[in-house]
Design a protein around this motif. Structure first.
Motif, PDB file in Angstrom:
ATOM      1  N   TYR A   9       0.829  -1.190   0.000  1.00 58.33           N
ATOM      2  CA  TYR A   9       0.000   0.000   0.000  1.00 58.33           C
ATOM      3  C   TYR A   9       0.878   1.261   0.000  1.00 58.33           C
ATOM      4  O   TYR A   9       1.994   1.266   0.516  1.00 58.33           O
ATOM      5  CB  TYR A   9      -0.893   0.031   1.235  1.00 58.33           C
ATOM      6  N   GLY A  10       0.330   2.335  -0.562  1.00 57.59           N
ATOM      7  CA  GLY A  10       1.057   3.594  -0.555  1.00 57.59           C
ATOM      8  C   GLY A  10       0.504   4.567  -1.569  1.00 57.59           C
ATOM      9  O   GLY A  10      -0.566   4.358  -2.146  1.00 57.59           O
ATOM     10  N   GLY A  11       1.246   5.630  -1.797  1.00 58.47           N
ATOM     11  CA  GLY A  11       0.862   6.645  -2.758  1.00 58.47           C
ATOM     12  C   GLY A  11       1.082   6.189  -4.177  1.00 58.47           C
ATOM     13  O   GLY A  11       1.473   5.031  -4.429  1.00 58.47           O
ATOM     14  N   PRO A  12       0.850   7.061  -5.160  1.00 57.40           N
ATOM     15  CA  PRO A  12       0.998   6.667  -6.562  1.00 57.40           C
ATOM     16  C   PRO A  12       2.404   6.201  -6.920  1.00 57.40           C
ATOM     17  O   PRO A  12       2.583   5.488  -7.907  1.00 57.40           O
ATOM     18  CB  PRO A  12       0.603   7.937  -7.331  1.00 57.40           C
ATOM     19  N   GLU A  13       3.381   6.556  -6.098  1.00 60.71           N
ATOM     20  CA  GLU A  13       4.752   6.134  -6.382  1.00 60.71           C
ATOM     21  C   GLU A  13       4.953   4.619  -6.235  1.00 60.71           C
ATOM     22  O   GLU A  13       5.947   4.074  -6.734  1.00 60.71           O
ATOM     23  CB  GLU A  13       5.735   6.875  -5.469  1.00 60.71           C
ATOM     24  N   VAL A  14       4.006   3.910  -5.576  1.00 61.41           N
ATOM     25  CA  VAL A  14       4.159   2.455  -5.444  1.00 61.41           C
ATOM     26  C   VAL A  14       3.726   1.720  -6.711  1.00 61.41           C
ATOM     27  O   VAL A  14       3.962   0.509  -6.834  1.00 61.41           O
ATOM     28  CB  VAL A  14       3.374   1.906  -4.232  1.00 61.41           C
ATOM     29  N   LEU A  15       3.100   2.403  -7.644  1.00 58.25           N
ATOM     30  CA  LEU A  15       2.656   1.765  -8.879  1.00 58.25           C
ATOM     31  C   LEU A  15       3.851   1.479  -9.784  1.00 58.25           C
ATOM     32  O   LEU A  15       4.671   2.355 -10.043  1.00 58.25           O
ATOM     33  CB  LEU A  15       1.643   2.651  -9.603  1.00 58.25           C
ATOM     34  N   GLU A  16       3.926   0.242 -10.243  1.00 57.89           N
ATOM     35  CA  GLU A  16       5.016  -0.195 -11.107  1.00 57.89           C
ATOM     36  C   GLU A  16       4.454  -0.619 -12.461  1.00 57.89           C
ATOM     37  O   GLU A  16       3.421  -1.295 -12.531  1.00 57.89           O
ATOM     38  CB  GLU A  16       5.755  -1.386 -10.488  1.00 57.89           C
ATOM     39  N   TYR A  17       5.146  -0.227 -13.529  1.00 56.92           N
ATOM     40  CA  TYR A  17       4.778  -0.654 -14.877  1.00 56.92           C
ATOM     41  C   TYR A  17       5.796  -1.689 -15.334  1.00 56.92           C
ATOM     42  O   TYR A  17       7.000  -1.450 -15.315  1.00 56.92           O
ATOM     43  CB  TYR A  17       4.780   0.536 -15.827  1.00 56.92           C
ATOM     44  N   GLY A  18       5.289  -2.892 -15.688  1.00 55.98           N
ATOM     45  CA  GLY A  18       6.214  -3.949 -16.092  1.00 55.98           C
ATOM     46  C   GLY A  18       5.482  -5.193 -16.525  1.00 55.98           C
ATOM     47  O   GLY A  18       4.290  -5.149 -16.860  1.00 55.98           O
ATOM     48  N   ASP A  19       6.176  -6.309 -16.511  1.00 58.58           N
ATOM     49  CA  ASP A  19       5.628  -7.578 -16.980  1.00 58.58           C
ATOM     50  C   ASP A  19       5.044  -8.387 -15.832  1.00 58.58           C
ATOM     51  O   ASP A  19       5.655  -8.511 -14.763  1.00 58.58           O
ATOM     52  CB  ASP A  19       6.719  -8.398 -17.672  1.00 58.58           C
ATOM     53  N   LEU A  20       3.866  -8.949 -16.073  1.00 64.00           N
ATOM     54  CA  LEU A  20       3.226  -9.876 -15.151  1.00 64.00           C
ATOM     55  C   LEU A  20       2.702 -11.060 -15.955  1.00 64.00           C
ATOM     56  O   LEU A  20       2.451 -10.936 -17.165  1.00 64.00           O
ATOM     57  CB  LEU A  20       2.067  -9.211 -14.410  1.00 64.00           C
ATOM     58  N   PRO A  21       2.503 -12.212 -15.315  1.00 67.50           N
ATOM     59  CA  PRO A  21       1.966 -13.371 -16.042  1.00 67.50           C
ATOM     60  C   PRO A  21       0.564 -13.104 -16.581  1.00 67.50           C
ATOM     61  O   PRO A  21      -0.214 -12.363 -15.978  1.00 67.50           O
ATOM     62  CB  PRO A  21       1.939 -14.475 -14.986  1.00 67.50           C
ATOM     63  N   LEU A  22       0.242 -13.707 -17.695  1.00 68.14           N
ATOM     64  CA  LEU A  22      -1.111 -13.641 -18.235  1.00 68.14           C
ATOM     65  C   LEU A  22      -2.067 -14.287 -17.238  1.00 68.14           C
ATOM     66  O   LEU A  22      -1.781 -15.355 -16.690  1.00 68.14           O
ATOM     67  CB  LEU A  22      -1.171 -14.387 -19.573  1.00 68.14           C
ATOM     68  N   PRO A  23      -3.208 -13.652 -16.941  1.00 66.19           N
ATOM     69  CA  PRO A  23      -4.124 -14.239 -15.954  1.00 66.19           C
ATOM     70  C   PRO A  23      -4.750 -15.536 -16.455  1.00 66.19           C
ATOM     71  O   PRO A  23      -5.031 -15.693 -17.640  1.00 66.19           O
ATOM     72  CB  PRO A  23      -5.187 -13.156 -15.775  1.00 66.19           C
ATOM     73  N   LYS A  24      -4.941 -16.473 -15.531  1.00 63.53           N
ATOM     74  CA  LYS A  24      -5.653 -17.704 -15.856  1.00 63.53           C
ATOM     75  C   LYS A  24      -7.147 -17.417 -15.955  1.00 63.53           C
ATOM     76  O   LYS A  24      -7.671 -16.552 -15.262  1.00 63.53           O
ATOM     77  CB  LYS A  24      -5.379 -18.766 -14.801  1.00 63.53           C
ATOM     78  N   VAL A  25      -7.813 -18.158 -16.827  1.00 59.33           N
ATOM     79  CA  VAL A  25      -9.229 -17.906 -17.117  1.00 59.33           C
ATOM     80  C   VAL A  25     -10.077 -19.016 -16.504  1.00 59.33           C
ATOM     81  O   VAL A  25      -9.954 -20.188 -16.879  1.00 59.33           O
ATOM     82  CB  VAL A  25      -9.471 -17.821 -18.639  1.00 59.33           C
ATOM     83  N   GLY A  26     -10.939 -18.639 -15.559  1.00 58.88           N
ATOM     84  CA  GLY A  26     -11.808 -19.606 -14.908  1.00 58.88           C
ATOM     85  C   GLY A  26     -12.917 -20.100 -15.816  1.00 58.88           C
ATOM     86  O   GLY A  26     -13.130 -19.566 -16.917  1.00 58.88           O
TER      87      GLY A  26
END
Length: 307
Positions: A9-26
């Protein structure tokens, strides 16, 4: 996939732009290629930890609940959609985890509806949370033809839709806003009043017998003026201030609802519900979009686009 996320948790500075795994689809979900995602105050409030007592975080958290995009993958039991369908959604889960500020999001079909024809993806993304909140708030207080409805925060994303929906059912609308937005509210069919000192007198001048319905969309004590401006038996709802319950009103937490979302989409496609986009940011500038939203006093919605 590219996404925006935060690991604490935190201010807007904690937001990171980068790579994450593709979400699994239920089994009852579809995979959406995100084209646009709208920013709502709840996004930055969640990021700062204000919802920790309600929603369990699963870090890293991808923020965002509003989305417009294209279906590119199907769960095992999703006959409602086919690949290539354009959709909008209020993709809220009961935890903080897989949001819409990403290239892809897995969305339960119960949170989706067809994208309104004739709207851009940016305009369409601005509808779900704001439109559902406006519609469900008016329904919660049984607003109807002949009612005088007071809307606190009438020029914002939720408020502007609430004005239009209330006018559509035949209600008279008085809306609070800064003076620079008064002409905008008049164009939507509301009678504007300036918020702040003297609000009670200004509302009473327009509605000497008192208003029948109060929608509090801003918090900050606005609802406490209600006893001085309401008629006997008035109905109150707030999305921001639990003090409304002490006045016999209700706190509303908007729910995903396919039928409601489809109705809003139909109205928007017909031109009966106008959507205003205030500013557009690219995905990698989501932190700036959060900062802009937190400043408040925005007319319409702030939207993030995904290329």
């Amino acid at each position: 996939m590219k996404a925006v996320s935060y690991r604490a948790y935190g201010g807007p500075e904690v937001l990171e732009y980068g790579d994450l795994p593709l979400p699994k689809v239920g089994p009852d979900s579809v995979l959406i290629k995100v084209r646009a995602a709208a920013v709502n105050p709840v996004d930055w409030k969640a990021r700062e930890g204000y919802l920790d007592g309600m929603l369990q975080p699963v870090f890293p958290v991808v923020p965002g609940w509003d989305v417009s995009g294209v279906v590119v993958g199907l769960g095992a039991d999703t006959p409602e959609y086919q690949e290539g369908d354009e959709v909008i959604g209020y993709v809220r889960e009961d935890l903080l985890s897989r949001g819409t500020f990403a290239e892809y999001v897995a969305a339960p079909v119960r949170t989706l509806a067809p994208k309104p024809a004739g709207l851009t993806f940016e305009e369409a993304a601005a509808i779900p949370l704001a439109g559902l909140t406006a519609l469900q708030s008016l329904r919660a207080v049984r607003a109807g033809e002949g009612d005088t409805v007071l809307i606190h925060g009438a020029s914002g994303g939720v408020g502007s839709m609430a004005v239009q929906l209330a006018r559509r059912i035949g209600a008279r609308v008085i809306g609070t806003a800064g003076e620079r937005n008064h002409d905008y509210l008049r164009a939507l069919g509301a009678e504007p009043v300036t918020y702040g000192d003297g609000l009670v007198e200004r509302v009473r001048a327009l509605a000497p017998q008192g208003v029948d319905v109060v929608l509090d969309l801003v918090g900050g004590g606005a609802v406490t003026t209600s006893p001085a401006v309401t008629a006997h038996g008035a109905r109150l709802v707030s999305i921001a201030d639990p003090a409304v319950t002490e006045l016999g009103g209700r706190v509303l937490w908007v729910r995903p609802d396919t039928a409601d979302l489809a109705e809003l989409g139909r109205l928007a496609a017909e031109g009966a519900l106008k959507v205003e986009v205030a500013e557009v940011f690219p995905l990698e500038k989501t932190a700036d979009a959060h900062r802009r939203s937190a400043e408040g006093h925005t007319r319409g919605k702030i939207v993030v686009t995904v290329s």
